[in-house]
Design an enzyme around this catalytic site. Structure first.
Site, PDB file in Angstrom:
ATOM      1  N   HIS A  50      50.177 163.322  10.371  1.00  0.00           N
ATOM      2  CA  HIS A  50      50.954 162.290  11.059  1.00  0.00           C
ATOM      3  C   HIS A  50      51.967 162.902  12.021  1.00  0.00           C
ATOM      4  O   HIS A  50      52.068 162.481  13.172  1.00  0.00           O
ATOM      5  CB  HIS A  50      51.681 161.372  10.072  1.00  0.00           C
ATOM      6  CG  HIS A  50      52.513 160.365  10.807  1.00  0.00           C
ATOM      7  ND1 HIS A  50      51.966 159.235  11.348  1.00  0.00           N
ATOM      8  CD2 HIS A  50      53.828 160.369  11.135  1.00  0.00           C
ATOM      9  CE1 HIS A  50      52.932 158.564  11.989  1.00  0.00           C
ATOM     10  NE2 HIS A  50      54.062 159.236  11.864  1.00  0.00           N
ATOM     11  N   GLU A  51      52.721 163.875  11.549  1.00  0.00           N
ATOM     12  CA  GLU A  51      53.784 164.467  12.368  1.00  0.00           C
ATOM     13  C   GLU A  51      53.255 165.114  13.642  1.00  0.00           C
ATOM     14  O   GLU A  51      53.953 165.154  14.651  1.00  0.00           O
ATOM     15  CB  GLU A  51      54.583 165.487  11.550  1.00  0.00           C
ATOM     16  CG  GLU A  51      55.461 164.879  10.481  1.00  0.00           C
ATOM     17  CD  GLU A  51      56.675 164.149  11.036  1.00  0.00           C
ATOM     18  OE1 GLU A  51      57.359 164.702  11.914  1.00  0.00           O
ATOM     19  OE2 GLU A  51      56.930 163.019  10.579  1.00  0.00           O
ATOM     20  N   SER A  52      52.029 165.621  13.611  1.00  0.00           N
ATOM     21  CA  SER A  52      51.448 166.293  14.785  1.00  0.00           C
ATOM     22  C   SER A  52      50.448 165.408  15.523  1.00  0.00           C
ATOM     23  O   SER A  52      49.761 165.889  16.426  1.00  0.00           O
ATOM     24  CB  SER A  52      50.751 167.578  14.337  1.00  0.00           C
ATOM     25  OG  SER A  52      49.624 167.257  13.516  1.00  0.00           O
TER      26      SER A  52
END
Length: 183
Positions: A50-52
């Protein structure tokens, strides 16, 4: 645990080609930072995915947005991030698979990873360092305990400061657990 490109692709939402690039580095990060329990690995994959944005970005997209403007001194946000000089907000924007942000966090990650991240913050954009910085962050913030206890929302809050993208993170978590053969 052998993290194949297929498992990484499923758990992060990445293409198989992108997962193949990251596979050896994700494996190394998990081994180095003791992310070994399948529930822990599933949470790690989901959160980094999700973060990337599915292993596509290892650097925060910069506007600057109103929130990003707060990374600059003299704001309280900048102070909390250790950003002391004009330009620190952009220079130390989020990088790596969990988006290390701020001069203070770059300094600490640099010590932990034995990299000069203050003078070369762009190193966290490289797949190897992007993955290892995520493992370093996971270890230093004691996220494995939350992951193995199934406290996924609390885990998200520790990474994100809130629950932004929780539905996507949970969907990736479900896919990661399935790929790892856990319920």
């Amino acid at each position: 645990m052998n993290l194949t490109a297929e498992i990484i692709a499923a758990g992060t939402g990445a293409t198989l080609a992108r997962a193949t690039v990251f596979a050896p580095f994700m494996q190394a990060a998990c081994a180095t930072y003791h992310i070994l329990d399948p529930r822990d690995v599933a949470a790690f994959l989901a959160q980094t995915g999700h973060e990337s944005e599915n292993l596509v970005y290892t650097k925060e997209l910069w506007g600057p947005t109103p929130a990003q403007r707060l990374y600059e001194p003299p704001s309280q946000k900048a102070k909390g991030l250790g950003n002391t000089q004009l330009g620190d907000g952009r220079r130390f924007c989020g990088r790596g698979l969990i988006q290390v942000t701020g001069r203070r966090n770059y300094t600490l990650a640099g010590i932990g990873l034995d990299l000069d991240l203050v003078n070369h913050p762009e190193l966290l954009e490289q797949p190897e360092h992007a993955a290892m910085s995520a493992g370093w962050f996971w270890w230093n913030n004691k996220l494995s305990a939350l992951a193995t206890a199934g406290q996924f929302t609390t885990l998200t809050e520790r990474i994100n400061g809130g629950t932004n993208g929780l539905a996507d993170r949970q969907a990736l978590y479900g896919a990661a657990k399935k790929a790892l053969g856990i319920a």
